[in-house]
Motif scaffolding. Structure first.
Motif, PDB file in Angstrom:
ATOM      1  N   ASP A  97     -12.338  -2.731  -2.331  1.00 17.59           N
ATOM      2  CA  ASP A  97     -12.553  -1.448  -3.024  1.00 17.59           C
ATOM      3  C   ASP A  97     -11.549  -0.386  -2.571  1.00 17.59           C
ATOM      4  OD1 ASP A  97     -14.750  -0.062  -4.880  1.00 17.59           O
ATOM      5  OD2 ASP A  97     -14.167   1.383  -3.323  1.00 17.59           O
ATOM      6  N   ILE A  98     -11.217  -0.351  -1.285  1.00 19.14           N
ATOM      7  CA  ILE A  98     -10.256   0.674  -0.847  1.00 19.14           C
ATOM      8  C   ILE A  98      -8.884   0.401  -1.471  1.00 19.14           C
ATOM      9  CG2 ILE A  98      -9.407  -0.362   1.335  1.00 19.14           C
ATOM     10  CD1 ILE A  98      -9.562   2.415   2.595  1.00 19.14           C
ATOM     11  N   ILE A  99      -8.608  -0.882  -1.743  1.00 24.29           N
ATOM     12  CA  ILE A  99      -7.347  -1.244  -2.406  1.00 24.29           C
ATOM     13  C   ILE A  99      -7.371  -0.796  -3.869  1.00 24.29           C
ATOM     14  CG2 ILE A  99      -6.052  -3.247  -3.281  1.00 24.29           C
ATOM     15  CD1 ILE A  99      -6.843  -4.654  -0.584  1.00 24.29           C
ATOM     16  N   ALA A 100      -8.495  -1.037  -4.537  1.00 24.91           N
ATOM     17  CA  ALA A 100      -8.573  -0.770  -5.984  1.00 24.91           C
ATOM     18  C   ALA A 100      -8.808   0.698  -6.295  1.00 24.91           C
ATOM     19  CB  ALA A 100      -9.701  -1.602  -6.598  1.00 24.91           C
ATOM     20  N   ARG A 101      -9.443   1.414  -5.369  1.00 26.97           N
ATOM     21  CA  ARG A 101      -9.957   2.756  -5.666  1.00 26.97           C
ATOM     22  C   ARG A 101      -8.896   3.841  -5.602  1.00 26.97           C
ATOM     23  NH1 ARG A 101     -14.439   3.259  -8.223  1.00 26.97           N
ATOM     24  NH2 ARG A 101     -15.347   1.634  -6.885  1.00 26.97           N
ATOM     25  N   PHE A 102      -7.858   3.648  -4.779  1.00 26.30           N
ATOM     26  CA  PHE A 102      -6.939   4.747  -4.475  1.00 26.30           C
ATOM     27  C   PHE A 102      -5.468   4.417  -4.768  1.00 26.30           C
ATOM     28  CE2 PHE A 102     -10.645   4.969  -1.588  1.00 26.30           C
ATOM     29  CZ  PHE A 102     -11.159   6.211  -1.944  1.00 26.30           C
ATOM     30  N   PRO A 103      -5.171   3.747  -5.921  1.00 25.02           N
ATOM     31  CA  PRO A 103      -3.766   3.370  -6.149  1.00 25.02           C
ATOM     32  C   PRO A 103      -2.872   4.590  -6.402  1.00 25.02           C
ATOM     33  CG  PRO A 103      -5.072   2.881  -8.094  1.00 25.02           C
ATOM     34  CD  PRO A 103      -6.037   3.324  -7.019  1.00 25.02           C
ATOM     35  N   HIS A 104      -3.509   5.755  -6.691  1.00 24.83           N
ATOM     36  CA  HIS A 104      -2.726   6.982  -6.931  1.00 24.83           C
ATOM     37  C   HIS A 104      -2.265   7.622  -5.627  1.00 24.83           C
ATOM     38  CE1 HIS A 104      -7.016   7.641  -6.508  1.00 24.83           C
ATOM     39  NE2 HIS A 104      -6.727   8.812  -5.968  1.00 24.83           N
ATOM     40  N   PRO A 109       3.673  -0.743   1.906  1.00 24.57           N
ATOM     41  CA  PRO A 109       3.037  -2.048   1.663  1.00 24.57           C
ATOM     42  C   PRO A 109       2.137  -2.505   2.807  1.00 24.57           C
ATOM     43  CG  PRO A 109       5.408  -2.158   1.230  1.00 24.57           C
ATOM     44  CD  PRO A 109       5.144  -0.794   1.774  1.00 24.57           C
ATOM     45  N   GLY A 110       2.415  -2.057   4.011  1.00 23.69           N
ATOM     46  CA  GLY A 110       1.594  -2.464   5.163  1.00 23.69           C
ATOM     47  C   GLY A 110       0.139  -2.058   5.018  1.00 23.69           C
ATOM     48  N   PHE A 111      -0.129  -0.986   4.288  1.00 23.73           N
ATOM     49  CA  PHE A 111      -1.512  -0.569   4.026  1.00 23.73           C
ATOM     50  C   PHE A 111      -2.251  -1.686   3.284  1.00 23.73           C
ATOM     51  CE2 PHE A 111      -4.543   1.405   1.027  1.00 23.73           C
ATOM     52  CZ  PHE A 111      -5.304   2.207   1.863  1.00 23.73           C
ATOM     53  N   TYR A 112      -1.588  -2.249   2.265  1.00 24.77           N
ATOM     54  CA  TYR A 112      -2.232  -3.309   1.477  1.00 24.77           C
ATOM     55  C   TYR A 112      -2.322  -4.597   2.289  1.00 24.77           C
ATOM     56  CZ  TYR A 112      -1.497   0.245  -1.942  1.00 24.77           C
ATOM     57  OH  TYR A 112      -1.513   1.459  -2.594  1.00 24.77           O
ATOM     58  N   ASP A 113      -1.279  -4.889   3.069  1.00 20.38           N
ATOM     59  CA  ASP A 113      -1.351  -6.076   3.942  1.00 20.38           C
ATOM     60  C   ASP A 113      -2.601  -6.007   4.814  1.00 20.38           C
ATOM     61  OD1 ASP A 113       1.103  -7.062   3.084  1.00 20.38           O
ATOM     62  OD2 ASP A 113       2.232  -6.214   4.763  1.00 20.38           O
ATOM     63  N   ASP A 114      -2.826  -4.846   5.416  1.00 22.44           N
ATOM     64  CA  ASP A 114      -3.944  -4.723   6.357  1.00 22.44           C
ATOM     65  C   ASP A 114      -5.285  -4.936   5.663  1.00 22.44           C
ATOM     66  OD1 ASP A 114      -2.207  -4.257   8.421  1.00 22.44           O
ATOM     67  OD2 ASP A 114      -2.583  -2.096   8.559  1.00 22.44           O
ATOM     68  N   ALA A 210      -8.980  -0.749  13.877  1.00 29.13           N
ATOM     69  CA  ALA A 210      -7.605  -0.311  14.167  1.00 29.13           C
ATOM     70  C   ALA A 210      -6.843   0.034  12.885  1.00 29.13           C
ATOM     71  CB  ALA A 210      -6.864  -1.389  14.950  1.00 29.13           C
ATOM     72  N   TYR A 211      -7.057  -0.743  11.808  1.00 26.46           N
ATOM     73  CA  TYR A 211      -6.388  -0.414  10.536  1.00 26.46           C
ATOM     74  C   TYR A 211      -6.854   0.951  10.051  1.00 26.46           C
ATOM     75  CZ  TYR A 211      -5.554  -5.503  10.301  1.00 26.46           C
ATOM     76  OH  TYR A 211      -5.210  -6.809  10.571  1.00 26.46           O
ATOM     77  N   GLY A 212      -8.154   1.203  10.191  1.00 24.87           N
ATOM     78  CA  GLY A 212      -8.687   2.500   9.774  1.00 24.87           C
ATOM     79  C   GLY A 212      -8.034   3.635  10.537  1.00 24.87           C
ATOM     80  N   SER A 213      -7.986   3.491  11.851  1.00 28.84           N
ATOM     81  CA  SER A 213      -7.397   4.542  12.682  1.00 28.84           C
ATOM     82  C   SER A 213      -5.910   4.714  12.354  1.00 28.84           C
ATOM     83  CB  SER A 213      -7.597   4.176  14.158  1.00 28.84           C
ATOM     84  OG  SER A 213      -7.013   5.159  14.972  1.00 28.84           O
ATOM     85  N   PHE A 218      -1.840   8.028   9.820  1.00 29.16           N
ATOM     86  CA  PHE A 218      -0.685   8.089   8.912  1.00 29.16           C
ATOM     87  C   PHE A 218      -0.852   9.236   7.913  1.00 29.16           C
ATOM     88  CE2 PHE A 218       1.030   7.063   4.736  1.00 29.16           C
ATOM     89  CZ  PHE A 218       2.362   6.780   5.007  1.00 29.16           C
ATOM     90  N   LEU A 219      -2.045   9.300   7.289  1.00 27.31           N
ATOM     91  CA  LEU A 219      -2.293  10.382   6.317  1.00 27.31           C
ATOM     92  C   LEU A 219      -2.189  11.754   6.986  1.00 27.31           C
ATOM     93  CD1 LEU A 219      -5.408   9.398   4.141  1.00 27.31           C
ATOM     94  CD2 LEU A 219      -3.006   9.443   3.442  1.00 27.31           C
ATOM     95  N   CYS A 220      -2.783  11.865   8.176  1.00 29.38           N
ATOM     96  CA  CYS A 220      -2.743  13.145   8.894  1.00 29.38           C
ATOM     97  C   CYS A 220      -1.304  13.540   9.184  1.00 29.38           C
ATOM     98  CB  CYS A 220      -3.526  13.053  10.202  1.00 29.38           C
ATOM     99  SG  CYS A 220      -5.309  12.965   9.946  1.00 29.38           S
TER     100      CYS A 220
END
Ligand SMILES: [Fe+2]
Ligand SMILES: [Fe+2]
Length: 269
Positions: A97-104, A109-114, A210-213, A218-220
């Motif tokens: 869902d996190i992959i599908a929900r926020f494509p905007h 690419p590492g975000f999707y790998d994780d 760890a991916y979450g953190s 990264f966003l911050c």
């Protein structure tokens, strides 16, 4: 060619747990094969459902209505495993869902790998726990399960910041706190296959936190926000209730979650 968000929606709209996790595994393999070959699978913009498809069983009940069983009894151990299977199935969907929900929201690419890797691991966890349930003469669907498991996803459906703060950094981190106690229950009972399965899960869940953190920071960094107060504000906005000590400080640290992130949000133990 299916986009990555198309793949995610296929998983989310598949109801049966074994089918959902098999599809999840196939899509993860496709994604990583393409990445290894230097081919590009587009992220796309598929529309995920608000809630994932669920099998007819288990019956989903309000958490207060789910019967409690003594954890020391055989029935209590089966109930505990059943609850874990339900959590793992929801986790598969949460990562797709996190992959599908926020494509905007642009990510490297590492975000999707994780998250594809995390979804693939949750699929394995679900199957491991289902196998354990079956080895004890039960199965996923034999007992009622919590209905509230998808609430964090719905609450943060429009907020990637809130999603990262609440799902991996609060809920999955909580898993690190409680898993050693569950492993002990099965070790004491001498049920080795469950101990082994839970140890696999315990090791891999550190990575998901760890991916979450990582992606929260990264966003911050990209938006020049101070991570700690941002995290506190988001958890207070989206998470209902205080965090529950005792915390697994060692594993939380391994996952890049420092004590000053969670201790200020703690309630009474
Ligand atoms: Fe898991
Ligand atoms: Fe996880």
């Amino acid at each position: 060619m299916l986009s990555l968000t198309d793949m995610a929606v296929e998983v989310l709209t598949t109801a049966d747990g074994r089918e959902k996790t098999a599809l999840s595994h196939r899509h993860a393999a496709t994604w990583f094969a393409a990445r290894a070959a230097g081919e590009e699978i587009p992220i796309g913009t598929a529309q995920p459902p608000l809630r994932p498809a669920r099998p007819e069983k288990p019956e989903l009940l309000d958490p207060r209505e789910v019967p409690r069983r003594r954890p020391g009894s055989p029935q209590g151990r089966i109930a505990l495993l059943h609850a874990v299977a339900h959590i793992e199935l929801n986790a598969v969907d949460l990562h797709w869902d996190i992959i599908a929900r926020f494509p905007h929201v642009p990510f490297p690419p590492g975000f999707y790998d994780d998250w594809v890797k995390a979804a693939d691991e949750e699929s394995k966890h679900f199957n491991l726990i289902c196998d354990c349930l079956e080895s004890l003469g039960s199965h996923y669907g034999a007992l009622p399960a919590h209905a509230g498991m998808w609430r964090a996803a719905e609450d943060t459906v429009n907020d990637i910041w809130g999603r990262l703060a609440v799902v991996p950094m609060v809920l999955e981190a909580r898993g690190l706190d409680v898993t050693p106690g569950m492993i002990e229950v099965f070790r004491k009972a001498g049920i080795d296959n469950v101990v082994e399965a839970m140890e696999v899960i315990y090791a891999e869940e550190v990575g998901h936190v760890a991916y979450g953190s990582k992606w929260f920071h990264f966003l911050c960094g990209r938006e020049n926000r101070d991570p700690k107060p941002a995290f506190h504000a988001l958890v207070q906005q989206y998470f209902h209730g205080a965090l529950k000590p005792p915390f697994n400080e060692e594993k939380r640290a391994e996952a890049g979650l420092p004590p000053d992130f969670y201790w200020p949000l703690a309630g009474e133990s």
